[in-house]
Design a protein around this motif. Structure first.
Motif, PDB file in Angstrom:
ATOM      1  N   ASP A 223       0.824  -1.212   0.000  1.00 43.40           N
ATOM      2  CA  ASP A 223       0.000   0.000   0.000  1.00 43.40           C
ATOM      3  C   ASP A 223       0.860   1.264   0.000  1.00 43.40           C
ATOM      4  O   ASP A 223       0.410   2.338   0.413  1.00 43.40           O
ATOM      5  CB  ASP A 223      -0.944   0.012   1.205  1.00 43.40           C
ATOM      6  CG  ASP A 223      -0.209  -0.099   2.528  1.00 43.40           C
ATOM      7  OD1 ASP A 223       1.033  -0.226   2.520  1.00 43.40           O
ATOM      8  OD2 ASP A 223      -0.873  -0.052   3.589  1.00 43.40           O
ATOM      9  N   HIS A 224       2.099   1.160  -0.458  1.00 39.24           N
ATOM     10  CA  HIS A 224       3.007   2.306  -0.473  1.00 39.24           C
ATOM     11  C   HIS A 224       3.073   2.992  -1.828  1.00 39.24           C
ATOM     12  O   HIS A 224       3.861   3.915  -2.014  1.00 39.24           O
ATOM     13  CB  HIS A 224       4.418   1.865  -0.075  1.00 39.24           C
ATOM     14  CG  HIS A 224       4.521   1.327   1.312  1.00 39.24           C
ATOM     15  ND1 HIS A 224       4.105   2.036   2.420  1.00 39.24           N
ATOM     16  CD2 HIS A 224       4.983   0.145   1.779  1.00 39.24           C
ATOM     17  CE1 HIS A 224       4.324   1.319   3.511  1.00 39.24           C
ATOM     18  NE2 HIS A 224       4.841   0.154   3.138  1.00 39.24           N
ATOM     19  N   VAL A 225       2.281   2.549  -2.790  1.00 37.26           N
ATOM     20  CA  VAL A 225       2.314   3.147  -4.126  1.00 37.26           C
ATOM     21  C   VAL A 225       1.651   4.524  -4.068  1.00 37.26           C
ATOM     22  O   VAL A 225       0.527   4.651  -3.600  1.00 37.26           O
ATOM     23  CB  VAL A 225       1.595   2.251  -5.147  1.00 37.26           C
ATOM     24  CG1 VAL A 225       1.664   2.880  -6.543  1.00 37.26           C
ATOM     25  CG2 VAL A 225       2.218   0.862  -5.163  1.00 37.26           C
ATOM     26  N   PRO A 226       2.345   5.568  -4.525  1.00 35.08           N
ATOM     27  CA  PRO A 226       1.756   6.907  -4.439  1.00 35.08           C
ATOM     28  C   PRO A 226       0.573   7.085  -5.378  1.00 35.08           C
ATOM     29  O   PRO A 226       0.430   6.374  -6.373  1.00 35.08           O
ATOM     30  CB  PRO A 226       2.924   7.812  -4.837  1.00 35.08           C
ATOM     31  CG  PRO A 226       3.785   6.960  -5.710  1.00 35.08           C
ATOM     32  CD  PRO A 226       3.677   5.570  -5.143  1.00 35.08           C
ATOM     33  N   ALA A 227      -0.271   8.045  -5.051  1.00 35.96           N
ATOM     34  CA  ALA A 227      -1.390   8.391  -5.916  1.00 35.96           C
ATOM     35  C   ALA A 227      -0.877   9.174  -7.110  1.00 35.96           C
ATOM     36  O   ALA A 227       0.273   9.610  -7.154  1.00 35.96           O
ATOM     37  CB  ALA A 227      -2.413   9.211  -5.134  1.00 35.96           C
ATOM     38  N   GLY A 228      -1.734   9.341  -8.102  1.00 33.35           N
ATOM     39  CA  GLY A 228      -1.364  10.127  -9.267  1.00 33.35           C
ATOM     40  C   GLY A 228      -1.081   9.265 -10.487  1.00 33.35           C
ATOM     41  O   GLY A 228      -1.145   8.037 -10.437  1.00 33.35           O
ATOM     42  N   ASP A 229      -0.743   9.948 -11.592  1.00 28.29           N
ATOM     43  CA  ASP A 229      -0.564   9.277 -12.878  1.00 28.29           C
ATOM     44  C   ASP A 229       0.899   9.142 -13.290  1.00 28.29           C
ATOM     45  O   ASP A 229       1.176   8.761 -14.428  1.00 28.29           O
ATOM     46  CB  ASP A 229      -1.315  10.049 -13.979  1.00 28.29           C
ATOM     47  CG  ASP A 229      -2.817  10.097 -13.739  1.00 28.29           C
ATOM     48  OD1 ASP A 229      -3.299   9.293 -12.909  1.00 28.29           O
ATOM     49  OD2 ASP A 229      -3.490  10.934 -14.362  1.00 28.29           O
ATOM     50  N   ASP A 230       1.829   9.475 -12.381  1.00 29.16           N
ATOM     51  CA  ASP A 230       3.254   9.366 -12.723  1.00 29.16           C
ATOM     52  C   ASP A 230       3.625   7.891 -12.800  1.00 29.16           C
ATOM     53  O   ASP A 230       3.842   7.229 -11.786  1.00 29.16           O
ATOM     54  CB  ASP A 230       4.098  10.079 -11.661  1.00 29.16           C
ATOM     55  CG  ASP A 230       5.582  10.137 -12.039  1.00 29.16           C
ATOM     56  OD1 ASP A 230       6.007   9.333 -12.884  1.00 29.16           O
ATOM     57  OD2 ASP A 230       6.304  10.978 -11.475  1.00 29.16           O
ATOM     58  N   LEU A 231       3.733   7.370 -14.037  1.00 26.77           N
ATOM     59  CA  LEU A 231       3.978   5.940 -14.224  1.00 26.77           C
ATOM     60  C   LEU A 231       5.343   5.508 -13.700  1.00 26.77           C
ATOM     61  O   LEU A 231       5.506   4.378 -13.233  1.00 26.77           O
ATOM     62  CB  LEU A 231       3.877   5.583 -15.710  1.00 26.77           C
ATOM     63  CG  LEU A 231       2.573   4.940 -16.172  1.00 26.77           C
ATOM     64  CD1 LEU A 231       2.668   4.556 -17.632  1.00 26.77           C
ATOM     65  CD2 LEU A 231       2.257   3.718 -15.325  1.00 26.77           C
ATOM     66  N   VAL A 232       6.334   6.376 -13.777  1.00 20.09           N
ATOM     67  CA  VAL A 232       7.661   6.025 -13.267  1.00 20.09           C
ATOM     68  C   VAL A 232       7.592   5.796 -11.761  1.00 20.09           C
ATOM     69  O   VAL A 232       8.130   4.810 -11.242  1.00 20.09           O
ATOM     70  CB  VAL A 232       8.689   7.121 -13.612  1.00 20.09           C
ATOM     71  CG1 VAL A 232      10.052   6.786 -13.018  1.00 20.09           C
ATOM     72  CG2 VAL A 232       8.810   7.282 -15.123  1.00 20.09           C
ATOM     73  N   ALA A 233       6.910   6.687 -11.065  1.00 20.27           N
ATOM     74  CA  ALA A 233       6.785   6.546  -9.610  1.00 20.27           C
ATOM     75  C   ALA A 233       5.929   5.342  -9.248  1.00 20.27           C
ATOM     76  O   ALA A 233       6.257   4.572  -8.340  1.00 20.27           O
ATOM     77  CB  ALA A 233       6.196   7.818  -9.017  1.00 20.27           C
ATOM     78  N   VAL A 234       4.820   5.155  -9.941  1.00 17.43           N
ATOM     79  CA  VAL A 234       3.895   4.058  -9.611  1.00 17.43           C
ATOM     80  C   VAL A 234       4.551   2.708  -9.890  1.00 17.43           C
ATOM     81  O   VAL A 234       4.492   1.787  -9.067  1.00 17.43           O
ATOM     82  CB  VAL A 234       2.583   4.214 -10.402  1.00 17.43           C
ATOM     83  CG1 VAL A 234       1.724   2.966 -10.262  1.00 17.43           C
ATOM     84  CG2 VAL A 234       1.826   5.434  -9.917  1.00 17.43           C
ATOM     85  N   ALA A 235       5.198   2.567 -11.054  1.00 19.51           N
ATOM     86  CA  ALA A 235       5.846   1.294 -11.382  1.00 19.51           C
ATOM     87  C   ALA A 235       6.986   0.995 -10.422  1.00 19.51           C
ATOM     88  O   ALA A 235       7.173  -0.150  -9.986  1.00 19.51           O
ATOM     89  CB  ALA A 235       6.364   1.326 -12.821  1.00 19.51           C
ATOM     90  N   GLY A 236       7.766   2.015 -10.069  1.00 22.02           N
ATOM     91  CA  GLY A 236       8.863   1.806  -9.131  1.00 22.02           C
ATOM     92  C   GLY A 236       8.382   1.399  -7.754  1.00 22.02           C
ATOM     93  O   GLY A 236       8.935   0.488  -7.133  1.00 22.02           O
TER      94      GLY A 236
END
Length: 421
Positions: A101-114
């Motif tokens: 549950d540490h995946v940030p909100a938003g549409d930044d795919l680099v951040a979400v995938a990482g």
């Protein structure tokens, strides 16, 4: 006619794993879909290639996920290319299913995938760190954990994961400012010395590095070489030298040069210094030198004719290709490409005291080695005098031996520091 929506989600099929969730990007492009495969409390993120629908794990390259989605050609085949928001939402849900549950909100795919692949990275992102397009491979066992305590155990062992170490590690990865990069450097320094440092030493080093000016992080080869060196130095030497590295913005490049000198020296100091500059001077003094140096001359000499080739230009082994410099200008260009002092070797090459051989991969110069006139290996280094990976070094030296060019390779002297001859 309205275009069909792309981005359907399904279970993995042959070659993708039955537990994988697949996000189809549409046929016709280089990547046909994304796969999220559960792996404990995280998901491994992969690209599905059209050849046999094979999945390539790109968890350590979150930027590749963004590139695959934004470069999707689904719209040209009667489908609407999926938005980054759709894919980000799918990855976030895939991570939540396995407890991440540490995946940030938003549409930044680099951040979400990482963050989907590395929960601890998600913690740093939620604390204001900028998204990293690539993650150091050596940091993966630590970043896959969801808590700082588990990460400290993975990095330093259960006994060393004391409360001060856990606290220091938790803050060491955080950016120094809002929107700054994740700080992998402090973790790298602690891993380099953890074999000989006490837990309190590790905590102190993590704090010192996270508050210091050091930037960037080392390669896996440099980290492994440093770990060996600091184990030999002992606690006092490791703590002092690593502390000095942490206090320099160029700490890692400087340490890389020291590592090359240490592992290339014919002798190592019996009483090593515990300061970076003094220790560097000690190991450089142990490097092999030319046993027959020429006396200095007061007047410039006319350039000597370029020597005949060794006969290895164009030889290949695996994906490596050997090349020989043909002119002084080409040798100077090699020096610019590798970021070292190869240009100063022109006179030695022309006189036959040195014979230089470059190594290319995919058309790009990666390494250069120097042989003496009698075929003895003097040094073999990569960009900015970094060590050459062992597998590449062995492959190249085997070819040179088979060609009769290499006659002797010292056990440790084949990675000596580049210096003018």
């Amino acid at each position: 006619m309205a275009a069909r929506a792309s981005g359907s989600v399904r279970r993995g099929g042959a070659g993708q794993g039955p537990d994988s969730l697949v996000f189809d990007l549409g046929a016709g492009g280089g990547v046909t879909g994304l796969a999220a495969t559960p792996d404990g409390g995280r998901v491994r993120v992969g690209l599905i290639l059209p050849v046999r629908r094979r999945v390539v794990d790109v968890s350590i390259q979150p930027g590749a996920v963004e590139g695959a989605v934004t470069g999707s050609s689904g719209a040209t085949h009667g489908r609407c290319a999926p938005s980054t928001g759709e894919v980000a939402c799918w990855l976030r849900r895939s991570a939540e299913v396995v407890g991440n549950d540490h995946v940030p909100a938003g549409d930044d795919l680099v951040a979400v995938a990482g963050a989907a692949a590395f929960p601890l990275l998600g913690v740093a992102y939620r604390c204001g760190a900028a998204a990293e397009r690539e993650v150091p491979r050596w940091a993966c066992p630590v970043l896959t954990r969801s808590t700082a305590r588990d990460a400290a155990r993975a990095a330093f062992g259960v006994r060393a994961a004391t409360r001060p170490v856990v606290g220091a590690l938790a803050s060491a990865l955080l950016p120094g400012r809002e929107g700054g990069p994740v700080r992998f450097g402090p973790l790298a320094l602690a891993l380099m010395g953890c074999d000989v440092l006490e837990p309190d030493d590790v905590a102190r080093l993590l704090r010192q590095a996270s508050e210091g000016p050091i930037v960037g992080w080392p390669s896996p080869e440099s980290l492994a070489a440093a770990r060996t060196m600091f184990a030999a130095l002992g606690r006092r030497g490791a703590l002092g030298v690593l502390g000095d590295v942490a206090a320099r913005p160029d700490g890692f490049p400087h340490l890389a040069i020291v590592l090359v000198a240490y592992h290339g020296a014919l002798s190592v100091p019996t009483r090593p210094a515990n300061r970076l500059d003094e220790f560097a001077a000690q190991v450089v003094a142990g490097l092999p030198v030319d046993p027959h140096p020429e006396p200095p001359v007061s007047a410039p000499r006319a350039p000597s004719p370029w020597p005949p080739p060794l006969g290895v230009h164009g030889r290949t082994v695996a994906d490596l290709r050997l090349v020989e410099p043909r002119t002084e200008a080409e040798l100077a260009a090699w020096g610019r490409l590798l970021g070292n002092c190869l240009a100063t070797y022109a006179e030695a090459q022309a006189a036959g005291r040195s014979r230089l051989v470059g190594v290319e991969r995919q058309g790009r110069l990666r390494y250069c080695l120097e042989l003496t006139g009698d075929g003895t290996l003097r040094q073999f280094l990569g960009e900015r005098n970094r060590p050459v990976p062992a597998s590449d070094r062995r492959a190249v030296l085997d070819v040179l031996r088979a060609c009769g060019v290499l006659r002797r390779a010292p056990t440790r002297g084949d990675r000596a520091l580049l210096a003018p001859r």
